[in-house]
Design a protein around this motif. Structure first.
Motif, short mmCIF file in Angstrom:
data_model
loop_
_atom_site.label_atom_id
_atom_site.label_comp_id
_atom_site.label_asym_id
_atom_site.label_seq_id
_atom_site.Cartn_x
_atom_site.Cartn_y
_atom_site.Cartn_z
N LEU A 78 41.15 45.27 43.65
CA LEU A 78 41.37 44.33 44.75
C LEU A 78 42.70 44.65 45.39
CD1 LEU A 78 40.37 41.80 46.25
CD2 LEU A 78 41.56 40.41 44.52
N VAL A 79 42.68 44.86 46.69
CA VAL A 79 43.92 45.11 47.43
C VAL A 79 44.15 43.94 48.38
CG1 VAL A 79 45.14 46.65 48.99
CG2 VAL A 79 43.57 47.60 47.29
N ARG A 80 45.33 43.38 48.32
CA ARG A 80 45.69 42.28 49.18
C ARG A 80 47.06 42.53 49.77
NH1 ARG A 80 41.32 41.26 49.63
NH2 ARG A 80 40.10 39.44 48.99
N ARG A 81 47.24 42.03 51.01
CA ARG A 81 48.56 42.11 51.63
C ARG A 81 49.36 40.89 51.19
NH1 ARG A 81 45.86 44.50 56.16
NH2 ARG A 81 45.52 42.48 57.14
N ARG A 82 50.65 41.02 51.22
CA ARG A 82 51.52 39.91 50.85
C ARG A 82 51.16 38.66 51.65
NH1 ARG A 82 57.46 42.04 51.67
NH2 ARG A 82 56.33 43.29 53.19
N GLY A 83 51.06 37.53 50.96
CA GLY A 83 50.74 36.27 51.61
C GLY A 83 49.27 35.92 51.60
N GLN A 84 48.41 36.88 51.27
CA GLN A 84 46.98 36.57 51.20
C GLN A 84 46.64 35.94 49.86
OE1 GLN A 84 45.21 40.49 52.15
NE2 GLN A 84 44.63 39.64 54.15
N GLU A 85 45.38 35.53 49.72
CA GLU A 85 44.90 34.95 48.48
C GLU A 85 44.05 35.96 47.72
OE1 GLU A 85 43.23 30.80 48.26
OE2 GLU A 85 41.40 31.90 47.71
N ALA A 86 44.17 35.93 46.39
CA ALA A 86 43.33 36.78 45.55
C ALA A 86 42.47 35.87 44.65
CB ALA A 86 44.20 37.69 44.69
N ARG A 87 41.19 36.18 44.60
CA ARG A 87 40.27 35.43 43.72
C ARG A 87 39.60 36.42 42.78
NH1 ARG A 87 38.94 30.23 45.67
NH2 ARG A 87 36.86 30.29 44.76
N LEU A 88 39.81 36.21 41.50
CA LEU A 88 39.28 37.10 40.48
C LEU A 88 38.23 36.32 39.70
CD1 LEU A 88 42.21 38.07 41.25
CD2 LEU A 88 42.38 38.94 38.92
N ARG A 89 37.10 36.98 39.45
CA ARG A 89 35.97 36.30 38.80
C ARG A 89 35.67 36.90 37.44
NH1 ARG A 89 35.16 37.03 43.95
NH2 ARG A 89 34.64 35.28 45.32
N CYS A 90 35.24 36.03 36.54
CA CYS A 90 34.91 36.45 35.19
C CYS A 90 33.67 35.72 34.71
CB CYS A 90 36.08 36.15 34.24
SG CYS A 90 35.67 36.33 32.49
N SER A 91 32.66 36.48 34.31
CA SER A 91 31.47 35.89 33.70
C SER A 91 31.50 36.21 32.21
CB SER A 91 30.21 36.45 34.34
OG SER A 91 30.14 36.10 35.69
N PRO A 92 31.59 35.21 31.35
CA PRO A 92 31.69 35.47 29.91
C PRO A 92 30.37 35.99 29.36
CG PRO A 92 31.47 33.13 30.30
CD PRO A 92 31.61 33.78 31.65
N MET A 93 30.43 36.46 28.12
CA MET A 93 29.22 36.89 27.44
C MET A 93 28.29 35.68 27.28
SD MET A 93 30.57 39.50 24.50
CE MET A 93 28.93 39.83 23.86
N LYS A 94 27.02 35.95 27.22
CA LYS A 94 26.03 34.89 27.07
C LYS A 94 26.31 34.12 25.77
CE LYS A 94 21.04 34.11 27.09
NZ LYS A 94 19.70 34.74 27.11
N GLY A 95 26.33 32.81 25.88
CA GLY A 95 26.57 32.00 24.70
C GLY A 95 28.03 31.72 24.42
N HIS A 96 28.94 32.34 25.18
CA HIS A 96 30.37 32.10 24.98
C HIS A 96 30.85 31.00 25.91
CE1 HIS A 96 31.53 36.25 23.08
NE2 HIS A 96 30.49 35.68 22.48
N SER A 97 31.59 30.06 25.35
CA SER A 97 32.06 28.94 26.16
C SER A 97 33.59 28.89 26.27
CB SER A 97 31.55 27.63 25.58
OG SER A 97 31.98 27.49 24.24
N HIS A 98 34.26 29.92 25.71
CA HIS A 98 35.72 29.97 25.78
C HIS A 98 36.09 31.17 26.62
CE1 HIS A 98 36.43 27.47 21.94
NE2 HIS A 98 35.13 27.51 22.14
#
Lengths: 118, 110
Positions: free
Chosen positions: A11-31
């Motif tokens: 992900l490349v962002r310029r200064r002042g922009q917003e970054a959104r990072l996504r994570c999908s855990p392993m199936k059955g993991h709740s932490h």
């Protein structure tokens, strides 16, 4: 069983922009855990979440950073008004609820998102 | 303050040599894990040790958990270029609280 998934990988962002990072855990993991890593360094803990709850955010900067893990959908790490110092690899890890082998907890990592702020 | 210190920080050895990496703390952990991370990838779990004094072997890798559950070591026999990577230890405290070491960057030269 799919592993931990993170997107985007880069992900490349310029200064002042917003970054959104996504994570999908392993199936059955709740932490879910978020870490930040600079080159040639270890992992710095940022935040630990369970579904709809932030359990520990002691490693998260007080300003511009936030994280969520909604009931449905991936966990999101959000960085507002990014600065050059935010450039790093951000890793997500998940672990199952309860114990795994002999009262131990194990984390499984995603491939990371490499954020570059220009 | 770093809860877990790893040594050495960098290690460069010839193929076939043996090496030991150390992970030390003043805290007592309920369990300790070792990971290996390759450039551009996430850490991959190698082993979990739980009991004080426990020794686990994974092919040429031997992991030991200290008797007091404060420290651990990773010994690699006859290192190969494929062992090159960043080795990280992580101690578990309380409710799913993981603390990572500073890391040891290993390079095995063919």
């Amino acid at each position: 069983n799919a592993g931990v998934m993170q997107n985007p990988r880069h992900l490349v962002r310029r200064r002042g922009q917003e970054a959104r990072l996504r994570c999908s855990p392993m199936k059955g993991h709740s932490h879910v855990y978020w870490y930040r890593q600079l080159p040639e360094e270890g992992l710095k803990f940022m935040v630990y979440l369970q579904k709809e709850n932030i359990i520990d955010e002691s490693g998260m900067p007080k300003e511009r950073f936030s994280a969520e893990f909604p009931k449905e959908g991936p966990s999101i790490l959000r960085i507002q008004q990014v600065v050059r110092g935010d450039s790093a690899a951000y890793f997500c890890a998940s672990s199952p609820q309860g114990t795994t082998s002999g009262n131990s907890y194990e984390q499984y990592f995603g491939p990371g998102t490499r954020l570059t702020v220009t | 303050t770093q809860l877990l210190e790893q040594s050495p920080q960098f290690l460069s050895i010839q193929e076939g040599e043996n090496l030991t990496v150390y992970c030390n703390s003043s805290s007592v952990f309920s369990s300790l894990q070792w990971y290996r991370q390759e450039p551009g990838e996430g850490p991959v779990l190698l082993v979990t040790v739980v009991t004080g004094g426990e020794v686990k072997k994974l092919k040429r890798l031997t992991f030991q958990f200290g008797d007091a559950r404060k420290d651990s070591s990773l010994h690699i026999t006859a290192a190969q270029p494929g062992d090159t990577g960043l080795y990280l230890c992580a101690g578990v405290l309380g409710r799913n609280q993981f603390y990572f070491g500073t890391g040891t960057s290993l390079t095995v030269i063919p």
